[in-house]
Design a protein around this motif. Structure first.
Motif, mmCIF file in Angstrom:
data_model
loop_
_atom_site.group_PDB
_atom_site.id
_atom_site.type_symbol
_atom_site.label_atom_id
_atom_site.label_comp_id
_atom_site.label_asym_id
_atom_site.label_seq_id
_atom_site.Cartn_x
_atom_site.Cartn_y
_atom_site.Cartn_z
ATOM 1 N N ARG A 108 0.960 -1.251 0.273
ATOM 2 C CA ARG A 108 0.112 -0.017 0.372
ATOM 3 C C ARG A 108 1.141 0.997 0.015
ATOM 4 N N THR A 109 0.233 2.463 -0.905
ATOM 5 C CA THR A 109 1.532 3.655 -0.304
ATOM 6 C C THR A 109 0.560 4.268 1.004
ATOM 7 N N VAL A 110 2.135 4.862 1.516
ATOM 8 C CA VAL A 110 1.172 5.572 2.706
ATOM 9 C C VAL A 110 0.657 6.645 2.337
ATOM 10 N N GLY A 111 0.140 7.510 3.419
ATOM 11 C CA GLY A 111 -0.676 8.658 2.959
ATOM 12 C C GLY A 111 0.218 9.574 3.333
ATOM 13 N N LYS A 112 -0.109 11.132 2.549
ATOM 14 C CA LYS A 112 0.726 12.019 2.444
ATOM 15 C C LYS A 112 0.178 13.519 2.601
ATOM 16 N N LEU A 168 5.509 18.149 -0.133
ATOM 17 C CA LEU A 168 4.350 17.183 0.326
ATOM 18 C C LEU A 168 5.477 16.215 1.303
ATOM 19 N N VAL A 169 5.109 15.086 2.157
ATOM 20 C CA VAL A 169 5.835 14.510 2.821
ATOM 21 C C VAL A 169 4.507 12.962 3.386
ATOM 22 N N ASP A 170 5.554 12.000 3.957
ATOM 23 C CA ASP A 170 4.848 11.097 3.539
ATOM 24 C C ASP A 170 4.466 11.022 5.286
ATOM 25 N N GLU A 171 3.261 10.441 5.797
ATOM 26 C CA GLU A 171 2.625 10.428 7.240
ATOM 27 C C GLU A 171 3.739 9.923 8.390
#
Length: 241
Positions: A108-112, A168-171
């Motif tokens: 899964r992709t990480v929320g950003k 934009l950064v990964d949570e």
């Protein structure tokens, strides 16, 4: 006689190549630079530095560090680490292998998050700013007012130059307090976070990209790294028997 001279020349040539490889390896390990791409002066400096290191190492190993347990352990660890790095670099997983991993792992992709930030010294000031911003119902007007506050009151010089906007950064790379404060919030909402010894941060959620099932292409780099680690573990088990 000619054959003997030729053999000596060949041996010297191979020795020089081996030594050059050692210096190149030393340069890459210690300084993370490509020896071949350095200018002649830098190459000479690296050669002299490595010669000194090599002489010192051999002297110590033959004298004060002779039969030292730490030296033996360090050698064993270094051999495994160097081999592991080379194995990982050389191993090329197949597309079939990656596809199988994709099916098993279901990556899964990480929320950003893309955030705007106002940093103030006192929480009371932050509360007053948030109260005034939340009175503005139009989303665009609220954003523009937030930017005005960034320019006028924010202590964060770095983000201030970009109207408070952060990349934009990964949570999972966010400060834990900020991550917790953002949980369940939507784009356009404002949150407050008190950071010890820093101040109070007011955050405007510019953009939120939620976690989702990753496509094969999105996950490919991570799948390649995973395949390499699995192959390394398997190889270690085989060699350890």
């Amino acid at each position: 006689m000619v054959r003997k001279i030729s053999f000596c020349i060949l041996s010297a040539f191979l020795g020089l190549n081996l030594y050059a490889d050692e210096v190149a390896s030393y340069s890459a390990i210690k300084y993370h630079v490509n020896y071949e791409k350095q200018n002649p002066k830098s190459q000479e400096a690296l050669q002299k530095e490595y010669e000194k290191i090599k002489r010192l190492s051999k002297t110590l190993e033959a004298t004060v560090m002779k039969n030292d347990t730490h030296v033996e352990v360090a050698k064993n660890l270094a051999i495994i680490e160097i081999w592991s790095n080379k194995f990982m670099q050389s191993y090329k997983p197949t597309e079939a292998e990656l596809n199988e991993l994709y099916k098993i792992e279901k990556p899964r992709t990480v929320g950003k998050y893309e955030l705007r930030n106002i940093l103030v010294s006192y929480e009371k000031n932050a509360d007053r700013i948030i109260e005034m911003l939340n009175e503005i119902k139009n989303k665009q007007d609220k954003k523009e007012s937030f930017i005005k506050y960034v320019r006028s009151v924010s202590n964060d010089v770095a983000s201030k130059q970009n109207n408070g906007l952060t990349p934009l950064v990964d949570e999972n790379k966010l400060n834990p307090q900020i991550k917790e404060a953002l949980k369940g919030k939507k784009e356009g909402e404002i949150v407050k976070v008190n950071l010890k010894d820093v101040g109070t941060q007011i955050l405007y959620i510019e953009k939120f990209i939620p976690e989702k099932v990753a496509t094969f292409e999105e996950a490919k780099e991570a799948l390649i790294n995973l395949a390499k680690r699995k192959a390394l573990t398997k190889e270690i088990e085989l060699l350890s028997k």
